[in-house]
Design an enzyme around this catalytic site. Sequence first.
Site, PDB file in Angstrom:
ATOM      1  N   ILE A 230       0.873  -1.167   0.000  1.00  0.00           N
ATOM      2  CA  ILE A 230       0.000   0.000   0.000  1.00  0.00           C
ATOM      3  C   ILE A 230       0.913   1.221   0.000  1.00  0.00           C
ATOM      4  O   ILE A 230       2.070   1.142   0.417  1.00  0.00           O
ATOM      5  CB  ILE A 230      -0.989   0.031   1.199  1.00  0.00           C
ATOM      6  N   ASP A 231       0.409   2.334  -0.491  1.00  0.00           N
ATOM      7  CA  ASP A 231       1.222   3.530  -0.657  1.00  0.00           C
ATOM      8  C   ASP A 231       1.777   4.031   0.674  1.00  0.00           C
ATOM      9  O   ASP A 231       1.202   3.778   1.741  1.00  0.00           O
ATOM     10  CB  ASP A 231       0.415   4.649  -1.309  1.00  0.00           C
ATOM     11  N   LYS A 232       2.849   4.780   0.589  1.00  0.00           N
ATOM     12  CA  LYS A 232       3.512   5.353   1.776  1.00  0.00           C
ATOM     13  C   LYS A 232       2.513   6.076   2.677  1.00  0.00           C
ATOM     14  O   LYS A 232       2.510   5.882   3.894  1.00  0.00           O
ATOM     15  CB  LYS A 232       4.605   6.310   1.314  1.00  0.00           C
TER      16      LYS A 232
ATOM     17  N   THR B 193      -0.747   5.819   2.749  1.00  0.00           N
ATOM     18  CA  THR B 193      -1.955   5.052   3.041  1.00  0.00           C
ATOM     19  C   THR B 193      -1.670   4.193   4.267  1.00  0.00           C
ATOM     20  O   THR B 193      -0.623   3.547   4.351  1.00  0.00           O
ATOM     21  CB  THR B 193      -2.345   4.156   1.852  1.00  0.00           C
TER      22      THR B 193
ATOM     23  N   ARG C  77      -6.941   5.953  -5.695  1.00  0.00           N
ATOM     24  CA  ARG C  77      -6.683   7.381  -5.880  1.00  0.00           C
ATOM     25  C   ARG C  77      -6.982   7.816  -7.309  1.00  0.00           C
ATOM     26  O   ARG C  77      -7.583   8.872  -7.542  1.00  0.00           O
ATOM     27  CB  ARG C  77      -5.229   7.677  -5.508  1.00  0.00           C
TER      28      ARG C  77
END
EC number: 5.4.99.-
Length: 302
Positions: free
Chosen positions: A136-138, A140, A236
């Site tokens: 998962i993104d930084k 998130t 996103r």
Amino acid sequence: MNKQLEVIIKEEKGRVDKVLAARLADFTRSQIQQWLKEDAVTLDGEAVRANYKVKSGDHFVIQIPEPETLTLEAENIPLTIVYQDSDLAVINKPQGMVVHPSAGHPNHTLVNALLYHLDDLSTINDVVRPGIVHRIDKDTSGLLMVAKNDHAHESLAKQLKDKTSLRKYVALVHGNISHEKGTITAPIGRSKVNRKMQAVIEDGKPAVTHFTVLERFDQFTLVELQLETGRTHQIRVHMQYIGFPLAGDPVYGPKKTLKGNGQFLHAKLLGFTHPTTGENLVFEAPLPALFEETLKKLRKND
């Protein structure tokens, strides 16, 4: 210093990534695709896209960057381990933590913390991604499954590929979504305008996101999202595509937004079948404090 390769097309046909992979036996197709993403492959001085169809006489110049040596060190970083056994662990990743080391983030990542807190990690991925089945993104927050051995890794990765695992997110988006539920089916790939961004593009990879409205505010909507696919920045990009970008998103959202440390996106629910026991496991992580505080303020203002 970069190494330069030159390839002249004779009779080959097809996509440039496939043709170069066939010609350059010492390099994998994924490496060549990465060079294309980084604009390291040029034709007549112009960067080449991966789906370009080669023509006889094409003269490609490839700048192969010097590999950056990344060393993995165990770091005593606080980590919330929701569950673990001899096969796997479930981690509640905080907002702001990068999942694995890269050129821009050589340390202080989730992997560095895993090396300190867990005894074993799977070895299927490259050396800087031990145990990492998905990301998962930084910015998130939320739940991630981590494999402790290769058997568990293969099983969990297959469940993701077969869409049998359960992943639900909560997001705060700009605007007021009038309908209660929806499904976004739109292919995602690298943006033609900004190579550092993802976008809905015609030749992108299939991507499906389901959403349900949880709560409405004056200028924002709280939604639950379920992923059917796992493309980079999928939620996103999809929410921006339908006109409801995530609040706080520094890349895909508007500049005037809610104060925070990045997008208001939390991986709250994670479910899968245990690789060894066959048991169905479901885990849930509460919203981070900042997320909860922001919702309270919005409710108060309304």
